[in-house]
Design a protein around this motif. Sequence first.
Motif, short mmCIF file in Angstrom:
data_model
loop_
_atom_site.label_atom_id
_atom_site.label_comp_id
_atom_site.label_asym_id
_atom_site.label_seq_id
_atom_site.Cartn_x
_atom_site.Cartn_y
_atom_site.Cartn_z
N SER A 236 9.06 76.70 60.37
CA SER A 236 7.90 77.49 60.78
C SER A 236 8.03 78.95 60.35
O SER A 236 7.25 79.80 60.78
N GLY A 237 9.05 79.26 59.54
CA GLY A 237 9.13 80.59 58.94
C GLY A 237 9.86 81.62 59.78
O GLY A 237 9.81 82.81 59.50
N LEU A 238 10.58 81.17 60.85
CA LEU A 238 11.28 82.14 61.70
C LEU A 238 12.50 82.77 61.01
O LEU A 238 12.98 83.80 61.44
N GLY A 239 13.01 82.10 60.00
CA GLY A 239 14.17 82.65 59.31
C GLY A 239 14.81 81.61 58.42
O GLY A 239 14.22 80.54 58.19
N VAL A 240 16.02 81.92 57.94
CA VAL A 240 16.76 80.97 57.10
C VAL A 240 17.97 80.49 57.89
O VAL A 240 18.27 81.02 58.96
N SER A 241 18.66 79.49 57.35
CA SER A 241 19.86 79.02 58.06
C SER A 241 20.80 78.30 57.10
O SER A 241 20.47 78.11 55.92
N ILE A 242 21.94 77.89 57.64
CA ILE A 242 22.88 77.04 56.89
C ILE A 242 23.17 75.85 57.80
O ILE A 242 23.58 76.02 58.95
N LEU A 243 22.93 74.66 57.26
CA LEU A 243 23.19 73.44 58.03
C LEU A 243 23.87 72.41 57.15
O LEU A 243 23.81 72.50 55.92
N SER A 244 24.47 71.41 57.79
CA SER A 244 25.02 70.29 57.02
C SER A 244 23.88 69.58 56.30
O SER A 244 22.79 69.39 56.86
N ARG A 245 24.16 69.17 55.07
CA ARG A 245 23.10 68.47 54.32
C ARG A 245 22.73 67.15 55.02
O ARG A 245 21.63 66.64 54.85
N HIS A 246 23.64 66.63 55.82
CA HIS A 246 23.33 65.37 56.53
C HIS A 246 22.18 65.52 57.52
O HIS A 246 21.51 64.56 57.84
N THR A 247 21.96 66.76 58.01
CA THR A 247 20.87 66.95 58.97
C THR A 247 19.51 66.81 58.27
O THR A 247 18.49 66.71 58.92
N LEU A 248 19.53 66.82 56.94
CA LEU A 248 18.28 66.76 56.18
C LEU A 248 17.98 65.36 55.65
O LEU A 248 16.97 65.14 54.99
N ALA A 249 18.90 64.42 55.94
CA ALA A 249 18.71 63.06 55.40
C ALA A 249 17.57 62.34 56.14
O ALA A 249 17.11 62.80 57.19
N PHE A 250 17.15 61.25 55.60
CA PHE A 250 16.12 60.40 56.20
C PHE A 250 14.85 61.18 56.55
O PHE A 250 14.32 61.09 57.66
N GLY A 251 14.43 62.01 55.60
CA GLY A 251 13.18 62.74 55.79
C GLY A 251 13.33 64.05 56.55
O GLY A 251 12.36 64.77 56.74
N GLY A 252 14.56 64.39 56.97
CA GLY A 252 14.79 65.64 57.73
C GLY A 252 14.56 66.88 56.90
O GLY A 252 14.57 67.99 57.43
N ASP A 253 14.34 66.73 55.60
CA ASP A 253 14.13 67.91 54.74
C ASP A 253 12.65 68.24 54.60
O ASP A 253 12.28 69.18 53.89
N ALA A 254 11.78 67.48 55.28
CA ALA A 254 10.33 67.73 55.16
C ALA A 254 10.02 69.17 55.57
O ALA A 254 10.50 69.64 56.61
N GLY A 255 9.28 69.88 54.76
CA GLY A 255 8.89 71.25 55.07
C GLY A 255 9.98 72.27 54.81
O GLY A 255 9.84 73.44 55.16
N LEU A 256 11.09 71.82 54.21
CA LEU A 256 12.22 72.73 53.98
C LEU A 256 12.61 72.75 52.50
O LEU A 256 12.33 71.78 51.77
#
Length: 307
Positions: A236-256
């Motif tokens: 939603s544009g509040l800022g940037v971050s660093i996360l494990s790439r696994h948190t983005l799997a299975f569609g978790g990267d939508a909008g990112l």
Amino acid sequence: MRIRPTLRQLEILLALQENGSVSGAAEQLHLTQPTVSMQLKKLADQVGLPLFHQIGRRLQLTDAGERTLRSAREVIDSLERLQMDMADLQGLKQGTLRLGVVTTAKYFIPHLLGDFCERYPQIEFDFKVGNRQQVIDRLSEGRDDLYVFSHPPRDAPLTLHPFLDNPLVAIAAANHPWAARSHIPLAEFAAAPFLIREPGSGTRYAMERFLRQRGVKLNVRMTVESNEAIRHSVMSGLGVSILSRHTLAFGGDAGLAVLPVEGLPIPSQWTMAHHKAKPLSPVARAFLSWVEARPPAETALHSLPGR
Ligand code: PGA
């Protein structure tokens, strides 16, 4: 005086610690509250010291209570292992596998469990999730058979089995102007409002170590206790971050968007850990060799974005 509690009393003490109250322990063990209170009193009489204090509505174990709890856990664990060993001798893989897993690993461990359960339908799982510090606490209390970390504690006597890469990536909203860039200097990235995991998180630990080594300070806007909430806040544009790439799997990267920031991804590895002093149950051994024999390509772990 010889301390000779009954197994039931030890189970009650474990349930008391797990639930934090007599009523919770009674419910878990399908006993009445007076029975639980009476058995705890008998146990305290045996030990010769109070086992807990009441603080508000919660019970707090005393030092004597903690030590009794540790012994109770050893006795019950050892009997459970005996039961599994006997099943193993009969060619059966059955029993309970207790896994303590850091929150970020919850995105892929269930997929490993799913396949494993199909192979060994008689095995039950007790799957506990917490941040790195909470899982370290479970480990020091000897609560589970196996633990999954990407940064196991260095001061504990552990046997470690690294089994999968865990790259930490920089993310921004998909419509962020940086999403179109091919290179972002680390200092520029660090100046953007940053959403950071809570103290105790392994992701935060790895990230802070990486930035410290490079003498870079973040511009922290918000501390957020969950990977999901960070993903949505970044989206939603509040800022940037660093996360494990696994948190983005299975569609978790939508909008990112995964950003090409200098020096990132931060490399780390998922590691199964267990106490050197605590013998592994047959079920835990089976799970460990099953994970080790399985290259990630064979599992659902392969659906990671941004590779
Ligand atoms: P976390 O753990 O969920 O505590 O951030 C991840 C890790 O240990 O890498």
